[in-house]
Motif scaffolding. Structure first.
Motif, PDB file in Angstrom:
ATOM      1  N   ARG A   1       0.830  -1.211   0.000  1.00  7.18           N
ATOM      2  CA  ARG A   1       0.000   0.000   0.000  1.00  7.18           C
ATOM      3  C   ARG A   1       0.862   1.256   0.000  1.00  7.18           C
ATOM      4  N   ARG A   2       1.849   1.275   0.883  1.00  4.78           N
ATOM      5  CA  ARG A   2       2.674   2.480   0.982  1.00  4.78           C
ATOM      6  C   ARG A   2       3.519   2.684  -0.263  1.00  4.78           C
ATOM      7  N   ALA A   3       4.003   1.595  -0.862  1.00  5.12           N
ATOM      8  CA  ALA A   3       4.818   1.721  -2.075  1.00  5.12           C
ATOM      9  C   ALA A   3       4.022   2.316  -3.225  1.00  5.12           C
ATOM     10  N   ALA A   4       2.711   2.066  -3.236  1.00  6.84           N
ATOM     11  CA  ALA A   4       1.861   2.563  -4.321  1.00  6.84           C
ATOM     12  C   ALA A   4       1.325   3.961  -4.040  1.00  6.84           C
ATOM     13  N   ASP A   5       1.669   4.525  -2.884  1.00  6.53           N
ATOM     14  CA  ASP A   5       1.124   5.823  -2.483  1.00  6.53           C
ATOM     15  C   ASP A   5       2.124   6.931  -2.797  1.00  6.53           C
ATOM     16  N   PRO A   6       1.911   7.704  -3.873  1.00  5.51           N
ATOM     17  CA  PRO A   6       2.865   8.758  -4.239  1.00  5.51           C
ATOM     18  C   PRO A   6       2.957   9.859  -3.195  1.00  5.51           C
ATOM     19  N   ALA A   7       1.947   9.977  -2.332  1.00  2.00           N
ATOM     20  CA  ALA A   7       1.997  11.003  -1.286  1.00  2.00           C
ATOM     21  C   ALA A   7       3.131  10.745  -0.309  1.00  2.00           C
ATOM     22  N   HIS A   8       3.559   9.495  -0.200  1.00  4.16           N
ATOM     23  CA  HIS A   8       4.640   9.161   0.723  1.00  4.16           C
ATOM     24  C   HIS A   8       5.941   8.827   0.016  1.00  4.16           C
ATOM     25  N   THR A   9       5.852   8.342  -1.195  1.00  9.54           N
ATOM     26  CA  THR A   9       7.068   7.890  -1.866  1.00  9.54           C
ATOM     27  C   THR A   9       7.531   8.814  -2.982  1.00  9.54           C
ATOM     28  N   GLY A  10       6.661   9.726  -3.418  1.00 13.16           N
ATOM     29  CA  GLY A  10       7.000  10.590  -4.536  1.00 13.16           C
ATOM     30  C   GLY A  10       6.744   9.917  -5.867  1.00 13.16           C
ATOM     31  N   GLY A  11       6.307   8.685  -5.827  1.00 13.02           N
ATOM     32  CA  GLY A  11       6.028   7.911  -7.036  1.00 13.02           C
ATOM     33  C   GLY A  11       6.095   6.438  -6.682  1.00 13.02           C
ATOM     34  N   PRO A  12       5.739   5.569  -7.610  1.00 14.00           N
ATOM     35  CA  PRO A  12       5.798   4.138  -7.315  1.00 14.00           C
ATOM     36  C   PRO A  12       7.196   3.728  -6.851  1.00 14.00           C
ATOM     37  N   SER A  13       7.277   2.966  -5.773  1.00  7.48           N
ATOM     38  CA  SER A  13       8.558   2.539  -5.219  1.00  7.48           C
ATOM     39  C   SER A  13       8.609   1.024  -5.112  1.00  7.48           C
ATOM     40  N   ALA A  14       9.810   0.500  -5.008  1.00  7.69           N
ATOM     41  CA  ALA A  14       9.980  -0.940  -4.839  1.00  7.69           C
ATOM     42  C   ALA A  14       9.413  -1.341  -3.485  1.00  7.69           C
ATOM     43  N   VAL A  15       8.584  -2.372  -3.493  1.00  6.18           N
ATOM     44  CA  VAL A  15       7.959  -2.818  -2.254  1.00  6.18           C
ATOM     45  C   VAL A  15       9.008  -3.206  -1.223  1.00  6.18           C
ATOM     46  N   SER A  16      10.101  -3.823  -1.661  1.00  2.00           N
ATOM     47  CA  SER A  16      11.150  -4.261  -0.725  1.00  2.00           C
ATOM     48  C   SER A  16      11.775  -3.072  -0.007  1.00  2.00           C
ATOM     49  N   GLU A  17      11.978  -1.966  -0.737  1.00  2.00           N
ATOM     50  CA  GLU A  17      12.562  -0.773  -0.122  1.00  2.00           C
ATOM     51  C   GLU A  17      11.607  -0.192   0.919  1.00  2.00           C
ATOM     52  N   VAL A  18      10.339  -0.120   0.569  1.00  2.00           N
ATOM     53  CA  VAL A  18       9.352   0.430   1.481  1.00  2.00           C
ATOM     54  C   VAL A  18       9.190  -0.468   2.702  1.00  2.00           C
ATOM     55  N   ALA A  19       9.241  -1.784   2.480  1.00  2.00           N
ATOM     56  CA  ALA A  19       9.125  -2.724   3.597  1.00  2.00           C
ATOM     57  C   ALA A  19      10.240  -2.502   4.612  1.00  2.00           C
ATOM     58  N   THR A  20      11.436  -2.228   4.125  1.00  2.00           N
ATOM     59  CA  THR A  20      12.559  -1.957   5.029  1.00  2.00           C
ATOM     60  C   THR A  20      12.314  -0.696   5.841  1.00  2.00           C
ATOM     61  N   LEU A  21      11.821   0.345   5.177  1.00  2.00           N
ATOM     62  CA  LEU A  21      11.530   1.593   5.869  1.00  2.00           C
ATOM     63  C   LEU A  21      10.421   1.417   6.903  1.00  2.00           C
ATOM     64  N   LEU A  22       9.392   0.641   6.547  1.00  2.00           N
ATOM     65  CA  LEU A  22       8.295   0.413   7.485  1.00  2.00           C
ATOM     66  C   LEU A  22       8.765  -0.379   8.706  1.00  2.00           C
ATOM     67  N   THR A  23       9.633  -1.337   8.481  1.00  2.00           N
ATOM     68  CA  THR A  23      10.174  -2.114   9.600  1.00  2.00           C
ATOM     69  C   THR A  23      10.937  -1.215  10.550  1.00  2.00           C
ATOM     70  N   GLU A  24      11.722  -0.293   9.981  1.00  2.00           N
ATOM     71  CA  GLU A  24      12.471   0.650  10.810  1.00  2.00           C
ATOM     72  C   GLU A  24      11.522   1.556  11.589  1.00  2.00           C
ATOM     73  N   ARG A  25      10.469   2.044  10.920  1.00  2.00           N
ATOM     74  CA  ARG A  25       9.512   2.930  11.589  1.00  2.00           C
ATOM     75  C   ARG A  25       8.755   2.178  12.690  1.00  2.00           C
ATOM     76  N   ASP A  26       8.372   0.948  12.413  1.00  2.00           N
ATOM     77  CA  ASP A  26       7.688   0.138  13.424  1.00  2.00           C
ATOM     78  C   ASP A  26       8.555  -0.013  14.667  1.00  2.00           C
ATOM     79  N   GLN A  27       9.838  -0.289  14.448  1.00  2.00           N
ATOM     80  CA  GLN A  27      10.754  -0.474  15.568  1.00  2.00           C
ATOM     81  C   GLN A  27      10.858   0.801  16.403  1.00  2.00           C
TER      82      GLN A  27
END
Length: 219
Positions: free
Chosen positions: A151-177
């Protein structure tokens, strides 16, 4: 029906914003995105060169800043930052300032003032646990890490455009922590919150489920 205070919490990508806005619209309530306050403070701190780990300095900046937050726009001291605060850079800045106890104290007090009259749906990470521990209804939205990343990877409001899901997953894991281990107001579901898993569900289905919870609580 009496005017309720409804708290919706959960991690990034769980659907808080979309669901909270839809529920507020359905009920004719005000919707407040508490995260936008931290984003605005993070944006202003970066703009003014204030180190994001200096609690007293950032808290003073937050206390001195006028904020106007609606569904349509976010402004701080009259500057429209609606788009500027929805970037990966501000994601990180918001997470940093949200760790600071004195900053949280300033913004929690503002959030409580906003919700003092009820008839409000407020979303965030500590609404049902800290901001409104006696909220009439507490909802905790969650989803699988994979779904949240998609969801977040497909949201240009947060990524500036479509992003690799793996990259976003890493960022989300860091934010969760960060969110779950911070000393001030860590992210967790309140003991009396209803947990709603949004994995694989359409927004309309989740909104109906949340509204059903609200109605059951008010019978």
């Amino acid at each position: 029906m009496r005017k309720l205070t409804i708290a919706i919490d959960g991690p990034s990508g769980a659907g808080k914003g979309t669901v909270a806005r839809a529920v507020a619209n359905e009920l004719g309530y005000r919707h407040v995105d508490s995260g936008a306050m931290y984003r605005a403070v993070g944006w202003k701190a970066l703009r003014e060169g204030v180190p994001l780990d200096q609690d007293e300095t950032v808290a003073a900046l937050a206390a001195a800043s006028a904020m106007d937050i609606t569904d349509e726009h976010v402004a701080i001291n009259g500057i429209d930052v609606t788009r500027a605060i929805r970037t990966p850079e501000i994601d990180r800045a918001a997470a940093a300032v949200a760790r600071l106890p004195k900053v949280r104290a300033v913004l929690v007090e503002r959030q409580r003032r906003l919700g003092a009259g009820g008839a409000m749906v407020m979303e965030g990470r500590d609404i049902g646990t800290v901001v409104f521990p006696h909220a009439d209804v507490k909802i905790y939205l969650d989803a699988s890490p994979e779904e949240r990343a998609r969801r977040r990877a497909a949201d240009p409001a947060h990524t500036g455009g479509p992003s690799a899901v793996s990259e976003v997953a890493t960022l989300l894991t860091e934010r969760d922590q960060i969110d779950r281990t911070r000393i001030a107001s860590p992210l967790y579901a309140a003991a009396d919150a209803i947990v709603v898993d949004t994995t694989g569900k359409a927004i309309e289905e989740v909104v109906r489920e949340v509204l059903d919870v609200i109605r059951s609580k008010t019978k």
